[in-house]
Scaffold this motif. Sequence first.
Motif, mmCIF file in Angstrom:
data_model
loop_
_atom_site.group_PDB
_atom_site.id
_atom_site.type_symbol
_atom_site.label_atom_id
_atom_site.label_comp_id
_atom_site.label_asym_id
_atom_site.label_seq_id
_atom_site.Cartn_x
_atom_site.Cartn_y
_atom_site.Cartn_z
ATOM 1 N N ASN A 1 0.816 -1.222 0.047
ATOM 2 C CA ASN A 1 -0.062 -0.051 0.016
ATOM 3 C C ASN A 1 0.867 1.319 -0.103
ATOM 4 O O ASN A 1 0.496 2.355 -0.748
ATOM 5 C CB ASN A 1 -0.896 0.008 1.193
ATOM 6 N N GLY B 1 0.468 2.513 -3.527
ATOM 7 C CA GLY B 1 -0.762 3.153 -3.355
ATOM 8 C C GLY B 1 -0.805 4.726 -2.818
ATOM 9 O O GLY B 1 -1.500 5.202 -2.241
ATOM 10 N N LYS C 1 -3.697 -1.086 -8.750
ATOM 11 C CA LYS C 1 -4.213 -2.062 -8.135
ATOM 12 C C LYS C 1 -4.492 -1.637 -6.538
ATOM 13 O O LYS C 1 -5.487 -1.797 -5.593
ATOM 14 C CB LYS C 1 -3.673 -3.373 -7.911
ATOM 15 N N PHE C 2 -3.335 -0.573 -6.270
ATOM 16 C CA PHE C 2 -3.474 0.019 -4.693
ATOM 17 C C PHE C 2 -3.822 1.477 -4.838
ATOM 18 O O PHE C 2 -4.052 2.042 -3.639
ATOM 19 C CB PHE C 2 -1.951 -0.227 -4.290
#
Length: 166
Positions: A134, A138, A165-166
């Motif tokens: 993350n 992210g 995706k994050f």
Amino acid sequence: MVQADDFSFSGLHLPGNTSNPVGSKVTLINVAKIPGLNTLGVSLARIDYAPWGINPPHYHPRASEIFTVIKGSLEVGFVTSNPENRFITKILHQGDVFVFPAGLIHFQRNLGTGHAFAISGLSSQNPGIVTIANAVFGSTPEISSDVLVKAFQVDKNVINYLQKKF
């Protein structure tokens, strides 16, 4: 002005919802949930695992962790500091205990086809958590894909995919 409720929490007996991409749920009991923990240097967590669920690689910047398996079998592990980056791992069963030193990346994985859960004690009333994937993929704003391409030595498309995706 303090009351008994400032020193208690109810609900740790309730399983966490593990229907998420990683198959785990951490229920953290820290100073935000029990104000009486302020300055006491301890907190507690219940971690529930779906079959084959993981508590992804993460670290606690302000705490060591002592981890006890209550139900199931879990693979646990951590990586030592640079330059060794030695992987320390063990399979734990009900009643087994493992320690994760402060600031080291660690994880847990359910090895069974049934649900599992564990209890962790942490050496801070506010241990913090940094989940590696993350944080790296992210972040807001995003870390430049050029930096991540060079750091992970993969194609830019892989980095772009992971950031989405994050």
